[in-house]
Enzyme design. Sequence first.
Site, PDB file in Angstrom:
ATOM      1  CD  GLU A   1      -3.862  -3.007   0.225  1.00 40.02           C
ATOM      2  OE1 GLU A   1      -4.594  -4.005   0.404  1.00 40.02           O
ATOM      3  OE2 GLU A   1      -3.318  -2.498   1.231  1.00 40.02           O
TER       4      GLU A   1
ATOM      5  CG  HIS B   1      -1.849   1.143   1.333  1.00 38.95           C
ATOM      6  ND1 HIS B   1      -2.866   1.192   2.478  1.00 38.95           N
ATOM      7  CD2 HIS B   1      -1.965   2.041   0.542  1.00 38.95           C
ATOM      8  CE1 HIS B   1      -3.486   2.223   2.149  1.00 38.95           C
ATOM      9  NE2 HIS B   1      -3.073   2.929   1.147  1.00 38.95           N
TER      10      HIS B   1
ATOM     11  CG  HIS C   1      -8.443  -4.659   7.493  1.00 39.08           C
ATOM     12  ND1 HIS C   1      -7.313  -3.886   7.094  1.00 39.08           N
ATOM     13  CD2 HIS C   1      -8.762  -4.406   8.856  1.00 39.08           C
ATOM     14  CE1 HIS C   1      -7.040  -3.131   7.810  1.00 39.08           C
ATOM     15  NE2 HIS C   1      -7.895  -3.085   9.010  1.00 39.08           N
TER      16      HIS C   1
END
Length: 257
Positions: free
Chosen positions: A75, A48, A199
């Site tokens: 991400e 990310h 997550h």
Amino acid sequence: MAVLKPVRLGVNVDHVATVRNARGGALPDPVRAAALAKAAGAHGITAHLREDRRHIRDADMERLKAEIDLPLNFEMAATDEMVAIACRVRPNACCLVPERREERTTEGGLDAAGQRAELAPRIARLKAAGIRVSLFIAADPAQIAAAAELGADIVELHTGAWCDAVTEGRHVEAEAEFVRLKAGARQAAGLGLEVHAGHGLDYATAERIAAFPQIVELNIGHFLIGEAIFVGLDQAIARMRAAIAAGRAAVGDGAAA
């Protein structure tokens, strides 16, 4: 019943970069972690690039693409800056996520239903560059429908609320979240979307969600990097792959019905 393919494991290396940046310098190297993850059997690498560059840096993304022969899942926030970087790096996929500078980690799903005007041109630009587009969303019917309408290829269902409820022993809430995730996976697959999840997953929750027949990929980072401190990254990934395989095997036993 058709034989299901194994669930892919994407390893997120963000928090190797978090440790590096806590002190500055070049070590530990998230690209080295990605290479070790590949050797341990990971099917892809996720990273990310946040707007504040708090962990992964631009150069990390470029090296992950150039040096690691695995699909790269980039991400990012849905901004013009990030779209331009992604079109230059050319990852296998981009997962669009919400970002707030004050959050410690991504706290919720993207509001695809409420941000259609902002998302549509950016999704179109990524797809025109040959990049698959994923939206990180809650298992909410309106959000899943919006993802399909926007032309996303993939949805990554946000498992954080479920995992938190499991960890904290809030059993009724955990079961309600699990039912929502199951329904969301079914809806997304029915709309032609590839279904991922991630997550907060650990060995137990990854095993359980891998029993959803619609799940194609799980993306896991923080837990694996934490486990690696104690057992090594290769052993953490091996155990996670075994947990995911056990969950997928349960599909044939009717556990995911």
